[in-house]
Write an enzyme that holds these catalytic residues in place. Structure first.
Site, mmCIF file in Angstrom:
data_model
loop_
_atom_site.group_PDB
_atom_site.id
_atom_site.type_symbol
_atom_site.label_atom_id
_atom_site.label_comp_id
_atom_site.label_asym_id
_atom_site.label_seq_id
_atom_site.Cartn_x
_atom_site.Cartn_y
_atom_site.Cartn_z
ATOM 1 N N LYS A 9 33.089 90.546 72.581
ATOM 2 C CA LYS A 9 34.309 90.176 73.304
ATOM 3 C C LYS A 9 33.958 89.685 74.720
ATOM 4 O O LYS A 9 32.885 89.966 75.229
ATOM 5 C CB LYS A 9 35.264 91.372 73.368
ATOM 6 C CG LYS A 9 35.723 91.820 71.978
ATOM 7 C CD LYS A 9 36.495 90.718 71.270
ATOM 8 C CE LYS A 9 37.069 91.113 69.933
ATOM 9 N NZ LYS A 9 36.109 91.191 68.843
HETATM 10 C C1 LIG Z 1 42.131 90.253 66.286
HETATM 11 C C2 LIG Z 1 41.309 91.505 66.210
HETATM 12 N N1 LIG Z 1 41.930 92.679 66.011
HETATM 13 C C3 LIG Z 1 41.260 93.842 65.955
HETATM 14 C C4 LIG Z 1 39.890 93.869 66.098
HETATM 15 C C5 LIG Z 1 39.174 95.169 66.013
HETATM 16 O O1 LIG Z 1 38.472 95.434 67.193
HETATM 17 P P1 LIG Z 1 37.357 96.583 67.211
HETATM 18 O O2 LIG Z 1 36.124 95.984 66.630
HETATM 19 O O3 LIG Z 1 37.202 96.926 68.657
HETATM 20 O O4 LIG Z 1 37.865 97.686 66.410
HETATM 21 C C6 LIG Z 1 39.188 92.675 66.318
HETATM 22 C C7 LIG Z 1 37.748 92.670 66.460
HETATM 23 O O5 LIG Z 1 37.078 91.670 66.341
HETATM 24 C C8 LIG Z 1 39.917 91.459 66.376
HETATM 25 O O6 LIG Z 1 39.310 90.293 66.591
#
Ligand SMILES: Cc1ncc(COP(=O)(O)O)c(C=O)c1O
Length: 364
Positions: A184
């Site tokens: 990110k």
């Molecule tokens: C749109 C979206 N939602 C949720 C997530 C989940 O994030 P995390 O990996 O921090 O759980 C991501 C991760 O890439 C994402 O791109």
């Protein structure tokens, strides 16, 4: 190869300052939910206009705990989109609710028109995704959800730095989930996430639930999960926060360059064109000859990726457990979209090379 992400370069540039902080943490033995975690939560709260911030292990957990905090579970429906990372829908299924998937517009975002017809008496929440760091029209969604008592939880996993009228998104709904995954724009060296809310009851629930429901070392007041942010991740993130605005400026500068370079071409500019406040987590173009364009760029040592080639309703996980549905725009876009590099480690030369390669492909 010009890469789509700059994960290694970021680590290289900041490794000395990060390692120095880590040495302090190792000496102090302050590993979990420590001082660095509190510092991150304070910074994030300020960034979000003063809301409550509960850091945790991931955006997935932030979505999960926001849903649980709102009492959403079996017998309830939650509306979101299909062109997202699987975690958005996974969190809905994890609480036992029924995911309902809305189609998207040509900008790849869900909106009040696609959500409206799906609202039923069982709808309890909508999770709009600020996909690619593009701001969803959140006020229109709040307008149709509010009168029906339907909660709005923003998936801001890709949206640090995304603004509406100059304000960080994720601050006008019931709650928002941010990801601090290394890929990110603001990420640690491992998993991390944050729940942001202006609702003290949601914040209080999440603060306990992320730590086994404990309100003190020995007293559990509810059954929660283990989703604590650790000090090493928080320290790395705290160092990166000092550079974030500069990184976001560079992404916007590159996007503006691409916008000029691709105006009037067959491939065209970012699908979020015209949408103010994007943080350009991804810059995404569209081509009927997408696979050929991707191969052409690879031949020029340019990596281009597809987010996401398989919409959730076409994944095996959905097909073996959920109703068969058709989302024409989502399905068409999945065949045509291509993410091209857009991050702060690209030089002007890299960006010009990418633009030249795409223009050459278009003129063939
Ligand atoms: C749109 C979206 N939602 C949720 C997530 C989940 O994030 P995390 O990996 O921090 O759980 C991501 C991760 O890439 C994402 O791109």
């Amino acid at each position: 190869m010009i890469r789509c992400n700059n994960i290694q370069e970021q680590a290289r540039d900041l490794s000395e300052s990060i390692c120095e902080r880590w040495r302090h943490i190792l000496a102090a033995g302050d590993f979990v939910l420590g001082e660095e975690v509190s510092r991150f939560e304070a910074w994030m709260s300020q960034r979000c206009g003063g809301g409550y911030v509960v850091s945790m292990n991931s955006a997935t957990d932030a979505l999960l705990l926001a849903l649980r905090a709102l009492g959403i579970g079996a017998g309830h429906e939650v509306i979101t989109c299909s062109n997202t990372f699987v975690a958005t829908v996974g969190a809905i299924v994890a609480v036992g609710a029924q995911p309902v998937l809305a189609d998207v517009g040509d900008d790849e975002l869900i909106n009040a028109d696609t959500i409206g017809p799906l609202l039923t008496a069982r709808s309890r929440a909508v999770i709009p995704v600020h996909l690619r760091g593009r701001p969803v029209d959140i006020n229109e969604i709040l307008d149709i959800c509010g009168p029906r008592g339907v909660a709005v939880i923003e998936d801001c996993a890709q949206a640090i730095g995304t603004t509406i009228k100059g304000h960080q998104v994720g601050t006008s709904s019931d709650a928002a989930a941010f990801s601090l995954h290394p890929l990110k724009t603001l990420g640690g060296m491992g998993d991390g996430g944050a729940l942001v809310t202006t609702n003290p009851a949601i914040a209080e629930y999440a603060r306990k639930a992320r730590n086994h429901g404990l309100q003190s070392r020995d007293e559990a007041v509810l059954f929660g999960i283990n989703s604590r942010l650790d000090s090493l991740q928080a320290a790395a993130i705290n160092i990166k926060t000092q550079h974030l605005d500069q990184w976001l400026r560079r992404r916007r500068e590159i996007a503006a360059f691409y916008d000029d370079a691709f105006a009037g071409t067959a491939t065209g500019t970012d699908l979020g064109r015209g949408r103010q406040g994007s943080s350009y987590y991804h810059y995404v173009v569209k081509s009927r000859k997408r696979d050929k364009l991707q191969q052409h760029l690879a031949k020029h040592d340019i990596e281009a990726t597809i987010h996401y080639p398989i919409p959730i309703h076409r994944q095996e996980a959905w097909r073996c457990s959920q109703p068969l549905i058709s989302l024409p725009n989502t399905e068409r876009l999945a065949q045509e979209i291509l993410t091209i590099p857009c991050h702060h480690h690209l030089s002007d030369g890299d960006v010009e090379k990418i633009a030249r390669a795409i223009r050459r492909f278009d003129s063939r």
